[in-house]
Design a protein around this motif. Structure first.
Motif, short mmCIF file in Angstrom:
data_model
loop_
_atom_site.label_atom_id
_atom_site.label_comp_id
_atom_site.label_asym_id
_atom_site.label_seq_id
_atom_site.Cartn_x
_atom_site.Cartn_y
_atom_site.Cartn_z
N LEU A 260 -8.17 12.60 -4.30
CA LEU A 260 -7.89 11.51 -3.37
C LEU A 260 -8.52 11.83 -2.02
N PRO A 261 -9.60 11.16 -1.65
CA PRO A 261 -10.26 11.45 -0.37
C PRO A 261 -9.31 11.20 0.81
N VAL A 262 -9.59 11.86 1.91
CA VAL A 262 -8.74 11.75 3.10
C VAL A 262 -8.67 10.30 3.58
N ASP A 263 -9.78 9.58 3.53
CA ASP A 263 -9.80 8.21 4.05
C ASP A 263 -9.05 7.22 3.16
N LYS A 264 -8.63 7.65 1.98
CA LYS A 264 -7.87 6.78 1.09
C LYS A 264 -6.37 7.09 1.12
N ARG A 265 -5.97 8.07 1.91
CA ARG A 265 -4.56 8.46 1.94
C ARG A 265 -3.77 7.57 2.89
N HIS A 266 -2.47 7.46 2.63
CA HIS A 266 -1.58 6.68 3.48
C HIS A 266 -1.08 7.57 4.61
N SER A 267 -1.10 7.05 5.82
CA SER A 267 -0.70 7.85 6.97
C SER A 267 0.77 7.67 7.34
N GLY A 268 1.44 6.68 6.76
CA GLY A 268 2.82 6.40 7.12
C GLY A 268 3.80 7.42 6.58
N GLY A 269 5.03 7.34 7.04
CA GLY A 269 6.07 8.24 6.58
C GLY A 269 6.93 7.61 5.51
N VAL A 270 8.23 7.93 5.56
CA VAL A 270 9.15 7.45 4.54
C VAL A 270 9.23 5.92 4.55
N GLY A 271 9.24 5.33 5.76
CA GLY A 271 9.32 3.88 5.86
C GLY A 271 8.15 3.19 5.19
N GLN A 272 6.95 3.73 5.40
CA GLN A 272 5.76 3.16 4.77
C GLN A 272 5.84 3.30 3.26
N ALA A 273 6.31 4.45 2.78
CA ALA A 273 6.44 4.65 1.33
C ALA A 273 7.42 3.65 0.72
N LEU A 274 8.53 3.42 1.40
CA LEU A 274 9.51 2.46 0.89
C LEU A 274 8.96 1.05 0.89
N ARG A 275 8.19 0.70 1.93
CA ARG A 275 7.58 -0.63 1.96
C ARG A 275 6.57 -0.80 0.85
N THR A 276 5.81 0.25 0.58
CA THR A 276 4.83 0.19 -0.51
C THR A 276 5.53 -0.02 -1.85
N MET A 277 6.61 0.73 -2.09
CA MET A 277 7.33 0.58 -3.35
C MET A 277 7.98 -0.80 -3.46
N ARG A 278 8.49 -1.30 -2.33
CA ARG A 278 9.07 -2.64 -2.37
C ARG A 278 8.02 -3.68 -2.72
N GLY A 279 6.81 -3.51 -2.19
CA GLY A 279 5.74 -4.43 -2.53
C GLY A 279 5.35 -4.34 -4.00
N LEU A 280 5.36 -3.13 -4.55
CA LEU A 280 5.05 -2.98 -5.97
C LEU A 280 6.11 -3.64 -6.85
#
Length: 476
Positions: A260-280
């Motif tokens: 996973l290249p650096v420019d493709k990684r997510h920079s957010g924390g727990v909140g961003q991860a939860l939002r991503t999962m909610r979107g999925l």
């Protein structure tokens, strides 16, 4: 159909699901790069990287100094190495589970605990794998695949060694929970790496190939466990698993590089991860595939949890006979998985193959329920074993295709999507495990009931949420 059937290294863009904008393909990744299906063709247009020595000809397309056959051979070597490494990571969970199965009755006697309590050692490990994936998946999207994987492997080794010295069943349950939490890293990251590197039909084929490798673990694990019990007690099984964990960690250190290249990684924390999962989870089709795969896995795990007692206690088979039957069922799963990857994928839609697999699982579970309830009179081990063989073999259609179809919709968050898929599977499996022993050790009816409920539930989720008869962007 947007997928071209090649690896992601052979394209410049990569379409996501219908609701997501196109996502740029990852640039060539240093380290292990799996070979596309047609390595000779791809060698002319993609960077060729050796798993150990690095790029063969620089960072651009293959230079004229590297001939086609040489480049193709390097690509095949890299593809074989990454396949073996990812296969080992996906094989570790079934190895941890199935090698221990012949020892369940012995653990019951050794620790003076009831069978239902000993079965909690399986439930704890499954629950740990479910929760661990939910944590490790987003971590791998943020920090890359390699670092979370190595930490998880090290903790797995320590937890497995502690299982070997557990003095009570309560401590064994706790250590198995920790073992599952750490072992989750290999499961979720292996799927995410596949999504990093492959797409479309090739991703489905790669999942079927992984099933061939990881499927060897259920074949040999009970056999090894049965033989270990000949020379030592159940604790020796965890010693062997500790050694396997150490060896696999060393393999990962040497041969699995970052995908996973650096420019493709997510920079957010727990909140961003939860939002991503909610979107999925808001994606109805993704959720349908996730639940279908989870319920199918629960039917499989109902068999895993109950079969040692059904085969050995109810039908009087020896641990070695049980190991042979379990291995035969695993061979059926592997064979059907290879038929799926080599013959069906690309010729039959993944939805059709998945639907057929789920239908067979449901029918086989229904037949087992009729046999165990005495509708056909007194039946011996052979008819029950035949029903279990059919059910297990159909998993070769259900498991790789649910993974591929779900991950096809999530190129932008492969780690989080992989975590949700794995968490759903292991949580439902953890719930199913204690239910199969709810009526004691003298009947196989609870196992069959759980399998029927899971099979019907998987079919309903597939039909009502995925709606496979409707054309979709990204369908394969």
């Amino acid at each position: 159909m947007p997928e071209s059937g090649q690896s992601k290294q052979g394209r410049t863009t990569h379409p996501g699901p219908a609701s997501a904008p196109p996502v740029s393909a990852a640039p060539p990744v240093s380290g292990v790069v799996p070979a596309p299906r047609d390595a000779a063709t791809a060698a002319a247009s993609v960077p060729v990287t050796d798993a150990v020595t690095g790029p063969v000809s620089g960072s651009g397309p293959v230079a004229g100094s590297v001939t086609g056959p040489v480049a193709a051979a390097a690509a095949r070597r890299a593809g074989l190495l990454v396949t073996l490494v990812l296969g080992g990571l996906t094989a570790l969970p079934p190895l941890s589970m199935d090698m221990y199965l012949p020892a369940l009755p012995a653990v019951t006697d050794s620790l003076h605990a009831p069978a239902a309590t000993v079965q909690l050692t399986l439930t704890a490990c499954l629950a740990g794998m479910a929760l661990g994936q939910l944590v490790v998946g987003p971590m791998s999207d943020k920090w890359g695949r390699r670092r979370p994987l190595l930490v998880g492997m090290l903790v797995y080794v320590v937890a497995t060694a502690m299982c070997a010295f557990a003095p009570t069943v309560e401590l064994l349950v706790g250590f198995r929970l920790l073992q599952g939490l750490a072992g989750a890293a290999g499961i979720v990251i292996a799927r995410a790496v596949v999504r990093d590197l492959y797409d479309g039909v090739e991703m489905a084929r790669f999942f079927s190939t992984l099933m061939l490798i990881s499927g060897v673990a259920p074949v040999i694990a009970p056999l090894i466990g049965g033989q270990v019990l000949r020379v030592t007690d159940w604790r020796g099984i965890f010693v062997v698993l500790t050694v396997v964990g150490v060896l696999l960690t060393l393999v990962v250190v040497k041969w699995l590089h970052e995908t996973l290249p650096v420019d493709k990684r997510h920079s957010g924390g727990v909140g961003q991860a939860l939002r991503t999962m909610r979107g999925l989870l808001a994606d109805r089709v993704f959720t349908g595939y996730m639940l279908s795969g989870g319920l199918a896995f629960a039917a499989l795990f109902a068999y895993i949890a109950a079969s040692p007692f059904v085969v050995q206690e109810i039908y009087g088979a020896s641990p070695q006979t049980f190991s042979l039957l379990f291995g035969l069922n695993s061979i059926g799963l592997i064979a059907v998985g290879q038929i799926n990857g080599r013959l069906l994928v690309g010729r039959v839609s993944l939805d059709k193959a998945l639907g057929f697999g789920l239908a067979v699982i449901t029918l086989a579970a229904t037949a087992l329920l009729l046999m165990t309830t005495g509708v056909f009179g007194e039946v011996g081990l052979f008819p029950v074993a035949a029903g279990l063989f059919v059910l297990m073999s159909a998993m070769g259609l259900a498991m790789p295709n649910t993974n591929a179809l779900a991950l096809l919709r999530t190129p932008h968050a492969a780690g989080s999507a992989s975590a949700l898929i794995g968490t759903a599977s292991f949580l439902v499996g953890a719930v199913a495990s204690p239910l199969v022993g709810i009526a004691g050790e003298s009947t196989a009816v609870p196992m069959a009931v759980v399998q029927v409920v899971c099979g019907v539930g998987a079919m309903l989720c597939f039909l009502l949420l995925c709606r496979p008869w409707r054309a979709r962007a990204g369908a394969v």
